[in-house]
Design a protein around this motif. Structure first.
Motif, PDB file in Angstrom:
ATOM      1  N   THR A  54       0.833  -1.199   0.000  1.00 26.30           N
ATOM      2  CA  THR A  54       0.000   0.000   0.000  1.00 26.30           C
ATOM      3  C   THR A  54       0.870   1.252   0.000  1.00 26.30           C
ATOM      4  O   THR A  54       1.947   1.273   0.582  1.00 26.30           O
ATOM      5  CB  THR A  54      -0.972   0.023   1.197  1.00 26.30           C
ATOM      6  OG1 THR A  54      -1.853   1.131   1.041  1.00 26.30           O
ATOM      7  CG2 THR A  54      -0.264   0.133   2.517  1.00 26.30           C
ATOM      8  N   SER A  55       0.367   2.248  -0.685  1.00 26.87           N
ATOM      9  CA  SER A  55       1.072   3.539  -0.693  1.00 26.87           C
ATOM     10  C   SER A  55       0.276   4.594   0.076  1.00 26.87           C
ATOM     11  O   SER A  55       0.733   5.724   0.219  1.00 26.87           O
ATOM     12  CB  SER A  55       1.317   3.997  -2.134  1.00 26.87           C
ATOM     13  OG  SER A  55       0.090   4.108  -2.821  1.00 26.87           O
ATOM     14  N   ASP A  56      -0.888   4.208   0.559  1.00 32.48           N
ATOM     15  CA  ASP A  56      -1.735   5.111   1.339  1.00 32.48           C
ATOM     16  C   ASP A  56      -1.120   5.285   2.733  1.00 32.48           C
ATOM     17  O   ASP A  56      -1.015   4.327   3.501  1.00 32.48           O
ATOM     18  CB  ASP A  56      -3.142   4.521   1.445  1.00 32.48           C
ATOM     19  CG  ASP A  56      -4.112   5.407   2.204  1.00 32.48           C
ATOM     20  OD1 ASP A  56      -3.669   6.267   3.003  1.00 32.48           O
ATOM     21  OD2 ASP A  56      -5.328   5.230   2.016  1.00 32.48           O
ATOM     22  N   VAL A  57      -0.713   6.497   3.054  1.00 30.05           N
ATOM     23  CA  VAL A  57      -0.017   6.773   4.310  1.00 30.05           C
ATOM     24  C   VAL A  57      -0.874   6.449   5.522  1.00 30.05           C
ATOM     25  O   VAL A  57      -0.388   5.880   6.506  1.00 30.05           O
ATOM     26  CB  VAL A  57       0.460   8.253   4.345  1.00 30.05           C
ATOM     27  CG1 VAL A  57       1.132   8.573   5.656  1.00 30.05           C
ATOM     28  CG2 VAL A  57       1.385   8.551   3.185  1.00 30.05           C
ATOM     29  N   VAL A  58      -2.151   6.771   5.458  1.00 23.79           N
ATOM     30  CA  VAL A  58      -3.046   6.491   6.580  1.00 23.79           C
ATOM     31  C   VAL A  58      -3.183   4.981   6.770  1.00 23.79           C
ATOM     32  O   VAL A  58      -3.097   4.474   7.898  1.00 23.79           O
ATOM     33  CB  VAL A  58      -4.431   7.149   6.372  1.00 23.79           C
ATOM     34  CG1 VAL A  58      -5.406   6.730   7.452  1.00 23.79           C
ATOM     35  CG2 VAL A  58      -4.287   8.664   6.314  1.00 23.79           C
ATOM     36  N   GLN A  59      -3.376   4.247   5.685  1.00 27.30           N
ATOM     37  CA  GLN A  59      -3.487   2.794   5.767  1.00 27.30           C
ATOM     38  C   GLN A  59      -2.185   2.174   6.268  1.00 27.30           C
ATOM     39  O   GLN A  59      -2.204   1.216   7.045  1.00 27.30           O
ATOM     40  CB  GLN A  59      -3.877   2.198   4.404  1.00 27.30           C
ATOM     41  CG  GLN A  59      -4.189   0.721   4.448  1.00 27.30           C
ATOM     42  CD  GLN A  59      -5.414   0.384   5.280  1.00 27.30           C
ATOM     43  OE1 GLN A  59      -6.242   1.233   5.580  1.00 27.30           O
ATOM     44  NE2 GLN A  59      -5.528  -0.867   5.682  1.00 27.30           N
ATOM     45  N   GLN A  60      -1.044   2.724   5.846  1.00 35.25           N
ATOM     46  CA  GLN A  60       0.241   2.230   6.339  1.00 35.25           C
ATOM     47  C   GLN A  60       0.343   2.391   7.852  1.00 35.25           C
ATOM     48  O   GLN A  60       0.834   1.495   8.543  1.00 35.25           O
ATOM     49  CB  GLN A  60       1.400   2.966   5.659  1.00 35.25           C
ATOM     50  CG  GLN A  60       1.642   2.556   4.237  1.00 35.25           C
ATOM     51  CD  GLN A  60       2.731   3.379   3.577  1.00 35.25           C
ATOM     52  OE1 GLN A  60       3.058   4.484   4.011  1.00 35.25           O
ATOM     53  NE2 GLN A  60       3.298   2.842   2.507  1.00 35.25           N
ATOM     54  N   ASP A  61      -0.100   3.524   8.364  1.00 35.59           N
ATOM     55  CA  ASP A  61      -0.071   3.747   9.812  1.00 35.59           C
ATOM     56  C   ASP A  61      -0.944   2.743  10.555  1.00 35.59           C
ATOM     57  O   ASP A  61      -0.552   2.211  11.593  1.00 35.59           O
ATOM     58  CB  ASP A  61      -0.506   5.174  10.160  1.00 35.59           C
ATOM     59  CG  ASP A  61       0.558   6.207   9.863  1.00 35.59           C
ATOM     60  OD1 ASP A  61       1.746   5.831   9.739  1.00 35.59           O
ATOM     61  OD2 ASP A  61       0.209   7.395   9.774  1.00 35.59           O
ATOM     62  N   ILE A  62      -2.134   2.487  10.025  1.00 34.19           N
ATOM     63  CA  ILE A  62      -3.045   1.522  10.654  1.00 34.19           C
ATOM     64  C   ILE A  62      -2.435   0.121  10.622  1.00 34.19           C
ATOM     65  O   ILE A  62      -2.439  -0.591  11.627  1.00 34.19           O
ATOM     66  CB  ILE A  62      -4.426   1.545   9.968  1.00 34.19           C
ATOM     67  CG1 ILE A  62      -5.108   2.903  10.199  1.00 34.19           C
ATOM     68  CG2 ILE A  62      -5.304   0.393  10.455  1.00 34.19           C
ATOM     69  CD1 ILE A  62      -6.326   3.133   9.338  1.00 34.19           C
ATOM     70  N   LEU A  63      -1.905  -0.267   9.478  1.00 39.90           N
ATOM     71  CA  LEU A  63      -1.287  -1.588   9.355  1.00 39.90           C
ATOM     72  C   LEU A  63      -0.077  -1.718  10.277  1.00 39.90           C
ATOM     73  O   LEU A  63       0.107  -2.738  10.940  1.00 39.90           O
ATOM     74  CB  LEU A  63      -0.868  -1.845   7.903  1.00 39.90           C
ATOM     75  CG  LEU A  63      -1.997  -2.088   6.919  1.00 39.90           C
ATOM     76  CD1 LEU A  63      -1.496  -1.987   5.485  1.00 39.90           C
ATOM     77  CD2 LEU A  63      -2.643  -3.436   7.173  1.00 39.90           C
ATOM     78  N   ARG A  64       0.737  -0.674  10.335  1.00 31.96           N
ATOM     79  CA  ARG A  64       1.924  -0.693  11.186  1.00 31.96           C
ATOM     80  C   ARG A  64       1.539  -0.826  12.657  1.00 31.96           C
ATOM     81  O   ARG A  64       2.119  -1.621  13.398  1.00 31.96           O
ATOM     82  CB  ARG A  64       2.757   0.575  10.961  1.00 31.96           C
ATOM     83  CG  ARG A  64       4.105   0.561  11.652  1.00 31.96           C
ATOM     84  CD  ARG A  64       4.934   1.797  11.323  1.00 31.96           C
ATOM     85  NE  ARG A  64       5.167   1.953   9.896  1.00 31.96           N
ATOM     86  CZ  ARG A  64       4.604   2.890   9.121  1.00 31.96           C
ATOM     87  NH1 ARG A  64       3.775   3.771   9.640  1.00 31.96           N
ATOM     88  NH2 ARG A  64       4.879   2.964   7.841  1.00 31.96           N
TER      89      ARG A  64
END
Length: 84
Positions: free
Chosen positions: A58-68
């Motif tokens: 994913t390149s979506d920053v918000v989704q990356q934060d949630i996944l992280r």
């Protein structure tokens, strides 16, 4: 056997936190369902690998934060694997 059920234990822990972990609960629930459908057996290792793959894809920053954050929660509540 404990490793197989701890995904659900982690999910229940997140759900008990109410709205605090709503996004993480949604991601973890979807991850557990996807793994169960494709592999039949849900383990912490499978959850962790699945979340890492999603994070990489994913390149979506918000989704990356949630996944992280979901990944951090799973790793933080995963017992050490004594039987490698």
């Amino acid at each position: 056997m404990q490793q197989q059920s701890s995904g659900n234990v982690i999910l229940q822990h997140l759900m008990s936190a109410g709205d605090l972990y709503a996004s993480e609960t949604e991601v973890l629930g979807a991850t557990i369902r996807q793994i169960a459908m494709s592999q039949g057996q849900v383990t912490n290792k499978a959850i962790i690998l699945h979340l890492i793959k999603q994070l990489d894809n994913t390149s979506d920053v918000v989704q990356q934060d949630i996944l992280r954050h979901t990944l951090e929660l799973v790793v933080g509540r995963t017992p050490d694997d004594l039987h490698i």
